[in-house]
Design a protein around this motif. Structure first.
Motif, PDB file in Angstrom:
ATOM      1  N   VAL A 287      16.733  48.797  33.950  1.00 10.13           N
ATOM      2  CA  VAL A 287      15.581  47.889  35.240  1.00 10.13           C
ATOM      3  C   VAL A 287      14.903  47.911  34.493  1.00 10.13           C
ATOM      4  CG1 VAL A 287      14.047  49.081  37.006  1.00 10.13           C
ATOM      5  CG2 VAL A 287      16.583  49.735  36.783  1.00 10.13           C
ATOM      6  N   GLU A 288      13.952  48.204  33.824  1.00  7.61           N
ATOM      7  CA  GLU A 288      12.622  48.132  33.320  1.00  7.61           C
ATOM      8  C   GLU A 288      12.598  46.406  32.761  1.00  7.61           C
ATOM      9  OE1 GLU A 288      10.716  48.596  34.554  1.00  7.61           O
ATOM     10  OE2 GLU A 288       9.832  50.128  35.701  1.00  7.61           O
ATOM     11  N   ILE A 289      13.737  46.925  31.676  1.00 11.27           N
ATOM     12  CA  ILE A 289      14.109  45.869  30.811  1.00 11.27           C
ATOM     13  C   ILE A 289      14.397  44.378  31.202  1.00 11.27           C
ATOM     14  CG2 ILE A 289      14.708  45.242  28.970  1.00 11.27           C
ATOM     15  CD1 ILE A 289      14.937  47.192  27.164  1.00 11.27           C
ATOM     16  N   PHE A 290      14.944  44.602  32.166  1.00 17.78           N
ATOM     17  CA  PHE A 290      15.737  43.379  32.944  1.00 17.78           C
ATOM     18  C   PHE A 290      15.116  42.983  33.710  1.00 17.78           C
ATOM     19  CE2 PHE A 290      19.626  44.936  29.694  1.00 17.78           C
ATOM     20  CZ  PHE A 290      19.056  43.811  29.573  1.00 17.78           C
TER      21      PHE A 290
ATOM     22  N   ILE B 253      17.110  35.757  29.669  1.00 16.65           N
ATOM     23  CA  ILE B 253      18.064  36.355  29.888  1.00 16.65           C
ATOM     24  C   ILE B 253      19.281  35.339  29.884  1.00 16.65           C
ATOM     25  CG2 ILE B 253      19.533  37.947  30.709  1.00 16.65           C
ATOM     26  CD1 ILE B 253      17.192  38.953  32.355  1.00 16.65           C
ATOM     27  N   ALA B 254      19.306  34.153  30.335  1.00 18.64           N
ATOM     28  CA  ALA B 254      20.875  33.529  30.048  1.00 18.64           C
ATOM     29  C   ALA B 254      20.495  32.625  29.115  1.00 18.64           C
ATOM     30  CB  ALA B 254      20.140  32.404  30.910  1.00 18.64           C
ATOM     31  N   MET B 255      19.645  32.444  28.258  1.00 19.57           N
ATOM     32  CA  MET B 255      19.428  31.741  27.120  1.00 19.57           C
ATOM     33  C   MET B 255      19.574  32.792  25.699  1.00 19.57           C
ATOM     34  SD  MET B 255      18.703  29.314  27.016  1.00 19.57           S
ATOM     35  CE  MET B 255      18.203  27.482  27.618  1.00 19.57           C
TER      36      MET B 255
ATOM     37  N   LEU C  91      21.904  25.183  31.269  1.00 20.06           N
ATOM     38  CA  LEU C  91      22.433  25.702  29.690  1.00 20.06           C
ATOM     39  C   LEU C  91      24.121  24.441  30.270  1.00 20.06           C
ATOM     40  CD1 LEU C  91      22.805  30.051  30.924  1.00 20.06           C
ATOM     41  CD2 LEU C  91      20.736  28.550  29.166  1.00 20.06           C
ATOM     42  N   ALA C  92      23.700  23.749  30.891  1.00 22.89           N
ATOM     43  CA  ALA C  92      24.858  23.010  30.593  1.00 22.89           C
ATOM     44  C   ALA C  92      25.735  23.635  31.646  1.00 22.89           C
ATOM     45  CB  ALA C  92      25.719  21.875  29.853  1.00 22.89           C
TER      46      ALA C  92
ATOM     47  N   GLY D 176      24.163  36.293  32.403  1.00 25.51           N
ATOM     48  CA  GLY D 176      22.844  36.846  32.983  1.00 25.51           C
ATOM     49  C   GLY D 176      22.089  36.615  34.033  1.00 25.51           C
ATOM     50  N   LEU D 177      22.661  35.486  34.719  1.00 21.38           N
ATOM     51  CA  LEU D 177      22.275  36.119  36.204  1.00 21.38           C
ATOM     52  C   LEU D 177      22.058  37.419  36.963  1.00 21.38           C
ATOM     53  CD1 LEU D 177      20.815  34.359  38.982  1.00 21.38           C
ATOM     54  CD2 LEU D 177      23.347  33.946  38.994  1.00 21.38           C
ATOM     55  N   THR D 178      23.682  37.755  36.736  1.00 16.35           N
ATOM     56  CA  THR D 178      24.470  38.803  36.969  1.00 16.35           C
ATOM     57  C   THR D 178      23.259  39.874  36.511  1.00 16.35           C
ATOM     58  OG1 THR D 178      26.566  38.253  36.781  1.00 16.35           O
ATOM     59  CG2 THR D 178      26.186  40.804  37.377  1.00 16.35           C
ATOM     60  N   ILE D 179      22.907  40.549  35.251  1.00 13.86           N
ATOM     61  CA  ILE D 179      22.081  41.339  35.059  1.00 13.86           C
ATOM     62  C   ILE D 179      20.713  41.365  35.044  1.00 13.86           C
ATOM     63  CG2 ILE D 179      21.066  42.185  32.627  1.00 13.86           C
ATOM     64  CD1 ILE D 179      23.537  41.822  30.932  1.00 13.86           C
ATOM     65  N   TYR D 180      20.288  40.292  35.165  1.00 16.02           N
ATOM     66  CA  TYR D 180      19.001  39.981  35.589  1.00 16.02           C
ATOM     67  C   TYR D 180      18.646  40.628  37.321  1.00 16.02           C
ATOM     68  CZ  TYR D 180      14.395  37.591  37.452  1.00 16.02           C
ATOM     69  OH  TYR D 180      13.048  37.235  38.046  1.00 16.02           O
TER      70      TYR D 180
END
Ligand SMILES: Nc1ncnc2c1ncn2[C@@H]1O[C@H](COP(=O)(O)OP(=O)(O)OP(=O)(O)O)[C@@H](O)[C@H]1O
Ligand SMILES: [Mg+2]
Lengths: 218, 246
Positions: A56-59, A67-69, A163-164, A91-95
């Motif tokens: 949690v603290e990281i993401f 994250i996405a990049m 990210l296209a 990325g969106l999911t994890i964030y």
């Protein structure tokens, strides 16, 4: 704005479709992953708590775009090749899952500890107590803040444009730069986002109201 | 045969020494009441018996389960030991009937039909057969506590623990709850009851235990004698305060 829809409608609606799809995948994924890490965070087992906390603290403290990049650029270099849509959605999911974990954890912790003690004294295992008693009560508490997370998620899906990812924002950028009708284009894009987020907002209010009145009479 | 045995039990919360050298046995069918000032360790003692708290050292055997042994399956042990709490702790998301049937169906794997049948009989016993479909927050405190007792009984436990079951109740509700407890006691249930109800302790209790500062200072079978003449000085002070208060 009408003109934009007339000439570039299919492009806009295709972007709308990708945005919707990405949001849907990320919503389901982040709910599952977020709930799992929330359960880790409150687990009686210390290693799980530590893992949950670190995740949690990281993401939730790294920008979504970063994250996405990482998924878009770094992961393909060392692992499998993935396209912008997939990288952005992951990325969106994890964030989002990091925020959902915090929301769900807070919801579970707001259920009176006496409920867990009663369930354990009643012979239930920890998992049974969670499933039958704690989580059903936590869900009602958690729905309004979760609704906010989901609305943020839909808006944050515009990160795919970098990210296209073929999403709404991506298509909007292309249309704006070819037609130079920036105002009209971004108005159209904004409107299409509202088509997704406004019903979510209303559903959330409806549930909130329904459950709060149920609570009064129950 | 004894149901509960403490041998030289110590309990720490971090640095805090909450139970000191507890030696204490409850026989099958016995009704033991525990009294003592706030913070003396009564709840801690009770919560150790059903494993809500773990002891720090010593030996604790409940219904032949060794609770000091890490390998002991606490879930299995708890099937036989019910607990009734000061604040009832009925499941807020379940009806009265579901509160009672959940344990039997989910833990004992009884059929729903049988569990409901038994639940209705228990509701009858506690005088609440008309409340089966209510939710806990639609009931008064006294009614909630009687449901909580029915919920414990539905597990057909070998022992029941009560932690100040009437302390959160309005005075006019207390009698009904005590009456139910008395009925259960008369049916031979092993009971450990933390309470401030001195009348109940005298009338129903087979034994009385006085605790202070984490220790058992008196443990007596002559309950009415104890009330007339407690041996320990702190028990004397405590009783004179409580009796004055009433
Ligand atoms: N989880 C805990 N962590 C730290 N200290 C605790 C914990 N639970 C209880 N204590 C402390 O242990 C002591 C005994 O508490 P306990 O609840 O057993 O007392 P009690 O006799 O039941 O009191 P009361 O009549 O107020 O219910 C108290 O000083 C209390 O502050
Ligand atoms: Mg207490």
């Amino acid at each position: 704005m009408f003109e934009i829809f007339q000439n570039y409608g299919s492009q806009l609606w295709s972007g709308f479709g990708y945005t919707l799809l990405s949001s849907l995948y990320a919503l389901i994924g982040s709910l599952v992953i977020g709930t799992l890490f929330a359960l880790f965070e409150i687990s009686p087992m210390k290693p799980l708590r530590v893992i949950g906390k670190i995740y949690v603290e990281i993401f939730r403290n790294i920008p979504l775009l970063v994250i996405a990049m990482i998924f878009y650029i770094v992961v393909p270099q060392y692992f499998a090749k993935i396209d912008g849509f997939t990288a952005g959605t992951i990325g969106l999911t994890i964030y989002t899952s990091a925020f959902i974990a915090e929301t769900v954890r807070a919801g579970i912790e707001s259920v009176d500890v006496g409920q867990m003690e009663a369930a354990r004294s009643n012979g239930m295992t920890y998992i049974q107590a969670m499933r039958f008693i704690i989580l059903p009560q936590a869900i009602k508490i958690v729905v309004p803040p979760l609704g906010n997370q989901f609305i943020n998620l839909v808006k944050n899906s515009s990160v795919l444009a970098f990210l296209a990812g073929f999403d709404l924002m991506y298509q909007g950028n292309i249309i704006a730069s070819t037609t130079f009708k920036t105002t009209d284009t971004y108005f159209a894009v904004g409107l299409l986002y509202l088509i997704i987020t406004l019903p979510m907002s209303y559903l959330m209010r409806y549930l909130e109201k329904k459950w709060s009145t149920e609570g009064d009479e129950a | 045969m004894s149901m509960i045995e403490f041998h030289n039990v110590e309990k720490y919360y971090g640095q805090f020494h909450a139970l000191k050298d507890i030696n204490f046995t409850v026989d099958n069918g016995e009704v033991v009441t525990i009294i003592g000032p706030s913070g003396s360790g009564k709840s801690t003692l009770l919560r150790c018996i059903n494993g809500l708290e773990l002891i720090s050292s010593g030996q604790l055997v409940v219904n032949n389960y060794d609770l000091a042994d890490k390998k002991t399956d606490m879930n299995k042990m708890r099937k036989n030991v019910g607990m009734v709490f000061q604040h009832f702790n009925l499941y807020a998301n379940k009806t009265v009937l579901q509160n009672i049937t959940l344990g039997p169906t989910a833990v004992l794997k009884q059929s729903k039909a049988q569990s409901e049948d038994e639940a209705k009989k228990l509701l009858d016993l506690v005088g609440l057969d008309n409340k089966a479909n209510s939710f806990p927050d639609q009931l008064s405190g006294g009614q909630q506590q009687r449901v909580a007792i029915a919920r414990s009984l539905a597990m057909k436990p070998k022992a029941l623990l009560f932690d100040e079951p009437t302390s959160a109740l309005d005075p006019e509700m207390i009698g009904d709850v005590l009456q139910v407890m008395k009925t259960i006691a008369e049916q031979g249930m092993t009971m450990v009851v933390v309470t401030h109800e001195m009348g109940f302790a005298q009338e129903v209790g087979d034994r009385i235990v006085f605790m202070d500062d984490g220790r058992i200072l008196e443990d007596r079978k002559d309950v009415s004698e104890f009330f007339k003449q407690p041996e320990d000085k702190r028990a004397q002070e405590f009783l004179s305060k409580v009796i004055k208060h009433i």
